[in-house]
Design a protein around this motif. Structure first.
Motif, PDB file in Angstrom:
ATOM      1  N   LYS A 232       0.857  -1.183   0.000  1.00  9.07           N
ATOM      2  CA  LYS A 232       0.000   0.000   0.000  1.00  9.07           C
ATOM      3  C   LYS A 232       0.896   1.237   0.000  1.00  9.07           C
ATOM      4  O   LYS A 232       1.169   1.843   1.045  1.00  9.07           O
ATOM      5  N   HIS A 234       0.507   4.266  -1.152  1.00 11.72           N
ATOM      6  CA  HIS A 234      -0.075   5.610  -1.084  1.00 11.72           C
ATOM      7  C   HIS A 234      -0.607   5.872   0.320  1.00 11.72           C
ATOM      8  O   HIS A 234      -1.545   5.209   0.774  1.00 11.72           O
ATOM      9  N   SER A 235       0.001   6.847   1.012  1.00  8.55           N
ATOM     10  CA  SER A 235      -0.341   7.104   2.419  1.00  8.55           C
ATOM     11  C   SER A 235      -0.882   8.509   2.619  1.00  8.55           C
ATOM     12  O   SER A 235      -0.453   9.464   1.965  1.00  8.55           O
ATOM     13  N   CYS A 236      -1.822   8.623   3.577  1.00  8.78           N
ATOM     14  CA  CYS A 236      -2.405   9.912   3.948  1.00  8.78           C
ATOM     15  C   CYS A 236      -1.519  10.567   5.003  1.00  8.78           C
ATOM     16  O   CYS A 236      -1.225   9.958   6.037  1.00  8.78           O
ATOM     17  N   GLU A 237      -1.102  11.801   4.759  1.00  9.78           N
ATOM     18  CA  GLU A 237      -0.228  12.508   5.689  1.00  9.78           C
ATOM     19  C   GLU A 237      -0.986  13.025   6.912  1.00  9.78           C
ATOM     20  O   GLU A 237      -0.368  13.424   7.901  1.00  9.78           O
ATOM     21  N   CYS A 239      -3.835  11.240   8.573  1.00  7.36           N
ATOM     22  CA  CYS A 239      -4.238  10.215   9.542  1.00  7.36           C
ATOM     23  C   CYS A 239      -3.482   8.897   9.412  1.00  7.36           C
ATOM     24  O   CYS A 239      -3.699   7.978  10.201  1.00  7.36           O
ATOM     25  N   GLY A 240      -2.607   8.791   8.402  1.00  7.04           N
ATOM     26  CA  GLY A 240      -1.839   7.565   8.244  1.00  7.04           C
ATOM     27  C   GLY A 240      -2.514   6.483   7.437  1.00  7.04           C
ATOM     28  O   GLY A 240      -1.948   5.404   7.226  1.00  7.04           O
ATOM     29  N   TYR A 241      -3.725   6.726   6.931  1.00  9.31           N
ATOM     30  CA  TYR A 241      -4.427   5.763   6.075  1.00  9.31           C
ATOM     31  C   TYR A 241      -3.558   5.462   4.850  1.00  9.31           C
ATOM     32  O   TYR A 241      -2.934   6.355   4.280  1.00  9.31           O
ATOM     33  N   SER A 242      -3.496   4.207   4.455  1.00 13.39           N
ATOM     34  CA  SER A 242      -2.724   3.824   3.277  1.00 13.39           C
ATOM     35  C   SER A 242      -3.554   2.936   2.360  1.00 13.39           C
ATOM     36  O   SER A 242      -4.479   2.238   2.826  1.00 13.39           O
ATOM     37  N   HIS A 252     -10.030   9.466  -0.439  1.00 22.09           N
ATOM     38  CA  HIS A 252      -9.912   9.520   1.014  1.00 22.09           C
ATOM     39  C   HIS A 252      -9.624  10.928   1.511  1.00 22.09           C
ATOM     40  O   HIS A 252     -10.175  11.367   2.534  1.00 22.09           O
ATOM     41  N   HIS A 256     -11.075  14.587   4.658  1.00 24.73           N
ATOM     42  CA  HIS A 256     -10.411  15.600   5.483  1.00 24.73           C
ATOM     43  C   HIS A 256     -10.714  17.013   4.976  1.00 24.73           C
ATOM     44  O   HIS A 256     -10.938  17.927   5.771  1.00 24.73           O
TER      45      HIS A 256
END
Length: 320
Positions: A232, A234-237, A239-242, A252, A256
């Protein structure tokens, strides 16, 4: 002895210069007998011929006396016009002796020959990658430096390759120069057309060695492989979702930002995801694309059809 005595018996009849060694006089005489090299008054450039100087001067004046009668393009050098005319005539006078490749410019043939010789004289000292073409090497170096010299004057977009800027500009102009000869489909990028062509040929050259699934697009194949590897990237800066797909991260991020780019022209309702927008529009159009093969029931959402199908499976269980 003449050197030691100070005697200088060899004299120049033009300016009176004298020397003790005859060879020095011969060298000196060239100042008078040889023609002076033509030199540019604007810079330090000098050359052996006046014709070459005339060409050089045009780099300062911007003069382009050689014009194409077909499209109006103009050039400062006649040789450039000759090469340009081949884009209209289709002439390709330079042939590869190894394969059937031909080109309109000698430089292109020289570059092509390196595909046969394997010559790669341009070496990256950062990662060790090597290239046969200097232009590709320079573009590659920007992946290390982060340099993006090509800018869009309309939106500020910048990129490392001129070809990427050309493609980007089509998002503003709407230009779609690549057309499918089968169905008339057109696209802004050649790669998009090549991918589309496979919908007609049915070609799926990218095959998964794990489950045997095959794909017409390499990008879809790469994404599919992550279902096996669990990767995975691709990560969200925030909340850390990937996730495995960039498009999923884009969706996603809207949780936010609150962004809802898909808006209904009928009632003004807006959505963060296109799929929800498409489903919503069916409330206005009355479209019900999902049909039951058992009783003919139809609905606007696939999830509703799945629920409906259970009414038939329950009936069978009761009868049994």
């Amino acid at each position: 002895m003449e050197v030691h005595s100070g005697e200088k018996p060899h004299s120049c009849k033009v300016c009176g210069y004298s020397c003790s060694v005859k060879s020095n006089l011969v060298t000196h005489m060239k100042i008078h007998t040889e023609k002076k090299q033509p030199a540019c008054k604007l810079c330090r450039y000098s050359c052996s011929k006046k014709s070459l100087l005339a060409k050089h001067i045009r780099t300062h004046t911007g003069e382009k006396p050689y014009s194409c009668e077909v499209c109006g393009s103009s050039y400062s050098v006649k040789s450039s016009l000759v090469i340009h005319m081949r884009t209209h005539t289709g002439e390709k006078p330079y042939f590869c002796e190894v394969c059937s490749y031909s080109s309109s410019q000698k430089a292109h043939l020289v570059t092509h020959m390196k595909t046969h010789t394997g010559e790669k004289q341009h070496f990256c000292e950062v990662c060790g990658y090597s290239f046969s073409q200097k232009s590709n090497f320079l573009t590659h170096m920007r992946t290390h430096t982060g340099e993006k010299p090509h800018f869009c004057e309309l939106c500020g977009y910048s990129c490392s390759q001129k070809s990427s800027l050309v493609k980007h500009m089509r998002t503003h102009t709407g230009e779609k120069p690549y057309t499918c000869e089968v169905c008339g489909y057109s696209s802004s990028g050649k790669s998009h057309l090549l991918a589309h062509i496979k919908t007609h040929t049915g070609e799926k050259p990218h095959s998964c060695e794990v489950c045997g699934y095959s794909f017409s697009h390499k990008s879809n194949f790469v994404t599919h492989m992550r279902t096996h590897t669990g990767e995975k990237p691709h990560s969200c800066e925030v909340c850390g979702y990937s996730c495995s797909e960039k498009s999923s991260l884009v969706k996603h991020m809207r949780t936010h930002t609150g962004e809802k780019p898909h808006s209904c022209d009928v009632c003004g309702y807006s959505f963060s995801q296109k799929s929800n927008f498409v489903t919503h529009m069916r409330t206005h159009t009355g479209e019900k694309p999902h049909s039951c093969e058992v009783c003919g029931y139809s609905c606007s959402q696939k999830v509703t059809l799945v629920k409906h199908m259970r009414t038939h499976t329950r009936e069978k269980s009761i009868l049994l």
